[in-house]
Scaffold this motif. Structure first.
Motif, mmCIF file in Angstrom:
data_model
loop_
_atom_site.group_PDB
_atom_site.id
_atom_site.type_symbol
_atom_site.label_atom_id
_atom_site.label_comp_id
_atom_site.label_asym_id
_atom_site.label_seq_id
_atom_site.Cartn_x
_atom_site.Cartn_y
_atom_site.Cartn_z
ATOM 1 N N GLY A 1 0.930 -0.458 -0.117
ATOM 2 C CA GLY A 1 -0.286 0.245 0.018
ATOM 3 C C GLY A 1 1.085 1.425 0.162
ATOM 4 N N ASN A 2 2.382 1.140 -0.085
ATOM 5 C CA ASN A 2 2.923 1.744 -0.084
ATOM 6 C C ASN A 2 2.955 3.305 0.847
ATOM 7 N N ASP A 3 2.736 2.624 2.283
ATOM 8 C CA ASP A 3 3.491 2.904 3.161
ATOM 9 C C ASP A 3 4.782 2.928 4.044
ATOM 10 N N PRO A 4 5.281 4.195 4.256
ATOM 11 C CA PRO A 4 6.461 4.175 4.421
ATOM 12 C C PRO A 4 6.947 3.110 6.007
ATOM 13 N N MET A 5 8.157 2.818 5.971
ATOM 14 C CA MET A 5 9.019 2.529 6.738
ATOM 15 C C MET A 5 9.707 3.335 7.449
ATOM 16 N N ALA A 6 9.008 4.331 8.102
ATOM 17 C CA ALA A 6 9.284 5.522 8.614
ATOM 18 C C ALA A 6 10.370 5.810 9.876
ATOM 19 N N ASN A 7 11.449 5.652 9.902
ATOM 20 C CA ASN A 7 12.289 5.797 11.424
ATOM 21 C C ASN A 7 12.656 4.529 11.418
#
Length: 162
Positions: free
Chosen positions: A47-53
């Motif tokens: 779903g293109n949710d970023p792997m943030a931090n």
């Protein structure tokens, strides 16, 4: 509870179950693009949710295949990370980790083009991390057959009792 009320209850539950968003384990993806003397990494979920931090580790891989730690850092809020290419090194192993979600891929920047990798494998495809899957289709058919079976059972019971 009367048979008529039960039929409406089952029909209502079936309709409501169609409105529930599908649940699937996150597939983990990583794309990379060489830009001059740098490599830009983008790590993200289905779903293109970023792997943030997230923790990111970059290892260099020499011509003999030996790996050495190069960088340990974190991705930004958009799941991006950029690092400088080390002189004489064209192969790297990139690891991005967030809890139980992780991806680890070897990349070769000498090709001059980027790429996309994923960690879903055959089990992830079967379990539905990339569009409709065998599991999702089978589960849907199971719901239909199960509900039809319950309705037929109740109708047969009603006929027997009348």
């Amino acid at each position: 509870m009367s048979f008529k009320k039960l039929k409406y209850l089952v029909a209502s539950l079936l309709i409501l179950s169609l409105l529930i968003a599908p649940a699937a384990a996150h597939g983990v993806y990583m794309s990379w693009t060489p830009i001059g003397n740098q490599v830009q990494i983008h790590a993200y979920y289905q779903g293109n949710d970023p792997m943030a931090n997230c923790d990111i580790t970059v290892e260099t891989i020499d011509s003999a295949g030996n790996a050495a730690a190069y960088i340990t850092d974190k991705t930004d809020a958009n799941g991006n990370y950029t690092f400088d290419v080390k002189s004489g090194i064209t192969s790297y192993r990139i690891k991005v980790v967030e809890g139980e979600h992780a991806i680890s891929k070897k990349i070769d920047v000498a090709s001059g083009s980027g790429g996309v990798e994923s960690e879903v494998g055959w089990w992830g495809k079967l379990m539905g991390t990339e569009g409709p899957s065998l599991f999702t289709i089978g589960a849907g058919l199971g719901w239909i057959v199960g509900i039809a079976g319950i309705i037929m059972y109740l109708q047969a019971r009603k006929l027997k009792n009348s």
